[in-house]
Design an enzyme around this catalytic site. Sequence first.
Site, PDB file in Angstrom:
ATOM      1  N   GLY A   1      32.503  27.612  38.874  1.00  0.00           N
ATOM      2  CA  GLY A   1      32.706  27.518  37.432  1.00  0.00           C
ATOM      3  C   GLY A   1      33.777  28.502  37.001  1.00  0.00           C
TER       4      GLY A   1
ATOM      5  N   TYR B   1      43.528  42.214  30.779  1.00  0.00           N
ATOM      6  CA  TYR B   1      42.355  42.568  31.583  1.00  0.00           C
ATOM      7  C   TYR B   1      41.669  43.786  30.979  1.00  0.00           C
ATOM      8  CZ  TYR B   1      43.844  39.033  34.914  1.00  0.00           C
ATOM      9  OH  TYR B   1      44.211  37.828  35.493  1.00  0.00           O
TER      10      TYR B   1
ATOM     11  N   SER C   1      40.465  33.549  41.228  1.00  0.00           N
ATOM     12  CA  SER C   1      39.011  33.376  41.422  1.00  0.00           C
ATOM     13  C   SER C   1      38.688  32.509  42.637  1.00  0.00           C
ATOM     14  CB  SER C   1      38.372  32.784  40.156  1.00  0.00           C
ATOM     15  OG  SER C   1      38.431  33.695  39.103  1.00  0.00           O
ATOM     16  N   PRO C   2      39.175  32.887  43.811  1.00  0.00           N
ATOM     17  CA  PRO C   2      39.002  32.036  45.002  1.00  0.00           C
ATOM     18  C   PRO C   2      37.568  31.922  45.503  1.00  0.00           C
ATOM     19  CG  PRO C   2      39.956  34.145  45.615  1.00  0.00           C
ATOM     20  CD  PRO C   2      39.950  34.116  44.122  1.00  0.00           C
ATOM     21  N   LEU C   3      36.672  32.773  44.987  1.00  0.00           N
ATOM     22  CA  LEU C   3      35.274  32.712  45.458  1.00  0.00           C
ATOM     23  C   LEU C   3      34.292  32.414  44.330  1.00  0.00           C
ATOM     24  CD1 LEU C   3      35.300  35.831  47.849  1.00  0.00           C
ATOM     25  CD2 LEU C   3      35.705  33.435  48.414  1.00  0.00           C
TER      26      LEU C   3
HETATM   27  N1  LIG Z   1      45.730  33.664  35.841  1.00  0.00           N
HETATM   28  C1  LIG Z   1      44.518  33.594  35.350  1.00  0.00           C
HETATM   29  O1  LIG Z   1      44.263  32.899  34.353  1.00  0.00           O
HETATM   30  C2  LIG Z   1      43.423  34.377  36.014  1.00  0.00           C
HETATM   31  C3  LIG Z   1      42.084  34.192  35.622  1.00  0.00           C
HETATM   32  C4  LIG Z   1      41.109  34.924  36.289  1.00  0.00           C
HETATM   33  C5  LIG Z   1      41.438  35.806  37.298  1.00  0.00           C
HETATM   34  N2  LIG Z   1      42.751  35.992  37.636  1.00  0.00           N
HETATM   35  C6  LIG Z   1      43.141  36.907  38.741  1.00  0.00           C
HETATM   36  O2  LIG Z   1      42.384  36.551  39.878  1.00  0.00           O
HETATM   37  C7  LIG Z   1      41.741  37.707  40.383  1.00  0.00           C
HETATM   38  C8  LIG Z   1      40.493  37.328  41.085  1.00  0.00           C
HETATM   39  O3  LIG Z   1      39.549  36.756  40.178  1.00  0.00           O
HETATM   40  P1  LIG Z   1      37.989  36.987  40.420  1.00  0.00           P
HETATM   41  O4  LIG Z   1      37.667  38.419  40.367  1.00  0.00           O
HETATM   42  O5  LIG Z   1      37.246  36.069  39.534  1.00  0.00           O
HETATM   43  O6  LIG Z   1      37.935  36.454  41.960  1.00  0.00           O
HETATM   44  P2  LIG Z   1      36.883  36.297  43.084  1.00  0.00           P
HETATM   45  O7  LIG Z   1      37.412  37.044  44.252  1.00  0.00           O
HETATM   46  O8  LIG Z   1      36.667  34.846  43.241  1.00  0.00           O
HETATM   47  O9  LIG Z   1      35.540  36.948  42.573  1.00  0.00           O
HETATM   48  C9  LIG Z   1      35.298  38.336  42.610  1.00  0.00           C
HETATM   49  C10 LIG Z   1      33.859  38.570  42.303  1.00  0.00           C
HETATM   50  O10 LIG Z   1      33.076  38.026  43.381  1.00  0.00           O
HETATM   51  C11 LIG Z   1      32.285  39.040  43.935  1.00  0.00           C
HETATM   52  N3  LIG Z   1      32.252  38.933  45.397  1.00  0.00           N
HETATM   53  C12 LIG Z   1      33.290  38.851  46.230  1.00  0.00           C
HETATM   54  N4  LIG Z   1      32.876  38.758  47.512  1.00  0.00           N
HETATM   55  C13 LIG Z   1      31.535  38.787  47.464  1.00  0.00           C
HETATM   56  C14 LIG Z   1      30.529  38.690  48.438  1.00  0.00           C
HETATM   57  N5  LIG Z   1      30.810  38.580  49.736  1.00  0.00           N
HETATM   58  N6  LIG Z   1      29.265  38.710  48.022  1.00  0.00           N
HETATM   59  C15 LIG Z   1      28.956  38.829  46.728  1.00  0.00           C
HETATM   60  N7  LIG Z   1      29.863  38.926  45.737  1.00  0.00           N
HETATM   61  C16 LIG Z   1      31.149  38.904  46.115  1.00  0.00           C
HETATM   62  C17 LIG Z   1      32.930  40.340  43.540  1.00  0.00           C
HETATM   63  O11 LIG Z   1      31.945  41.355  43.502  1.00  0.00           O
HETATM   64  P3  LIG Z   1      32.217  42.752  44.273  1.00  0.00           P
HETATM   65  O12 LIG Z   1      33.282  43.437  43.513  1.00  0.00           O
HETATM   66  O13 LIG Z   1      30.904  43.424  44.221  1.00  0.00           O
HETATM   67  O14 LIG Z   1      32.621  42.384  45.658  1.00  0.00           O
HETATM   68  C18 LIG Z   1      33.503  40.033  42.187  1.00  0.00           C
HETATM   69  O15 LIG Z   1      32.529  40.201  41.180  1.00  0.00           O
HETATM   70  C19 LIG Z   1      41.555  38.617  39.176  1.00  0.00           C
HETATM   71  O16 LIG Z   1      41.381  39.959  39.538  1.00  0.00           O
HETATM   72  C20 LIG Z   1      42.855  38.370  38.446  1.00  0.00           C
HETATM   73  O17 LIG Z   1      43.849  39.185  39.047  1.00  0.00           O
HETATM   74  C21 LIG Z   1      43.737  35.270  37.027  1.00  0.00           C
END
Ligand SMILES: NC(=O)c1ccc[n+]([C@@H]2O[C@H](COP(=O)([O-])OP(=O)(O)OC[C@H]3O[C@@H](n4cnc5c(N)ncnc54)[C@H](OP(=O)(O)O)[C@@H]3O)[C@@H](O)[C@H]2O)c1
Length: 307
Positions: free
Chosen positions: A224, A52, A219-221
Amino acid sequence: MKTYNITGGPQEASAIILGCMRMPALSACEAVRIISTARELGINYFDHATCYSADGEAETRFGETFAKTGIRREDIYLQSKCGLCFERQEFDWTKENILSSVDDSLRRLKTDYLDVLLLHRPDLLFEPEQVAEAFDILKKSGKVRWFGVSNVSTMQIELLRKYVHQPLIFNQLQFSLEQLQLIDQALYVNNLTTERSVSRDNGTLDYCRLHDIRVQAWSPLQHGMFKGCFVDDPAFPELNKALQEVADRYGISKTAIAWILRHPAGIQPIAGTMNPEHLRDICDAVKAELTHHEWYQLYLASGKFLP
Ligand SMILES: NC(=O)c1ccc[n+]([C@@H]2O[C@H](COP(=O)([O-])OP(=O)(O)OC[C@H]3O[C@@H](n4cnc5c(N)ncnc54)[C@H](OP(=O)(O)O)[C@@H]3O)[C@@H](O)[C@H]2O)c1
């Protein structure tokens, strides 16, 4: 916060995990704030990876700031992942890389143990004997308490399980209301009229449930692969309308986390927000126990149809 007792692993682990991938963008002050907010909301589980940002910057930011939160190390579960070596343009599950990655993570996180180590995406050249040797050393030295994988399918887990002595208790996979490949195939099985009947992972979700391997949803939210948050995105009108209806009914904010939590596999969503207000909204999801019908309504609103 809802919690889970993971078979053979962490007890009372929060159902929602804070993913720290986006932490490098934060100042030290902001990092303290999001970690402290997470803890206040009942999150005791934090996800990291060596990849990361360059030089493991997410782990570094966490390690630099965690002591300032006043939270005791033993009150949280720290998980990291190894094996993705973007700077070398390869994936690496060799014994040497696993051992040195863990040492790097421990140094950056300023801790002497990881609660959980996951092997990130598969190294196409992986030798399970080497993984087994590395895990034995890490377990014996106390550097890692429990082990698992991420983005790994059934047969590769079987191959690992033939050699690795420790149980593999987690599989972290992509899963959101817009990325449904983990469950779609089960519904459209043997159906020639849709692409969704194609098995992309050999029944990984059912396999994990069968073998007490807890699934974590990354990436629950996102739609793509990191294209953006679908909540409030006008490109997803039907889904947002359905999410709003559920939110209004339960008096919670519009997130799609309650939908993931409703799945009986007890999937742990990994929230990636670094905004304390968004995190509060996300954690509110634990207040809503969606009905069977509501779960299907959201599934269909994501653009699916029943066969
Ligand atoms: N194992 C793997 O291959 C893998 C790959 C990717 C990720 N991961 C893990 O999964 C975690 C989560 O991934 P992710 O960050 O992509 O997840 P996510 O929770 O789906 O997306 C987070 C993004 O969405 C935005 N967001 C969330 N709520 C919002 C809202 N109500 N309105 C507007 N924007 C909103 C956030 O912005 P704000 O910060 O401004 O809220 C942030 O940029 C990572 O931190 C990592 O630990 C694992």
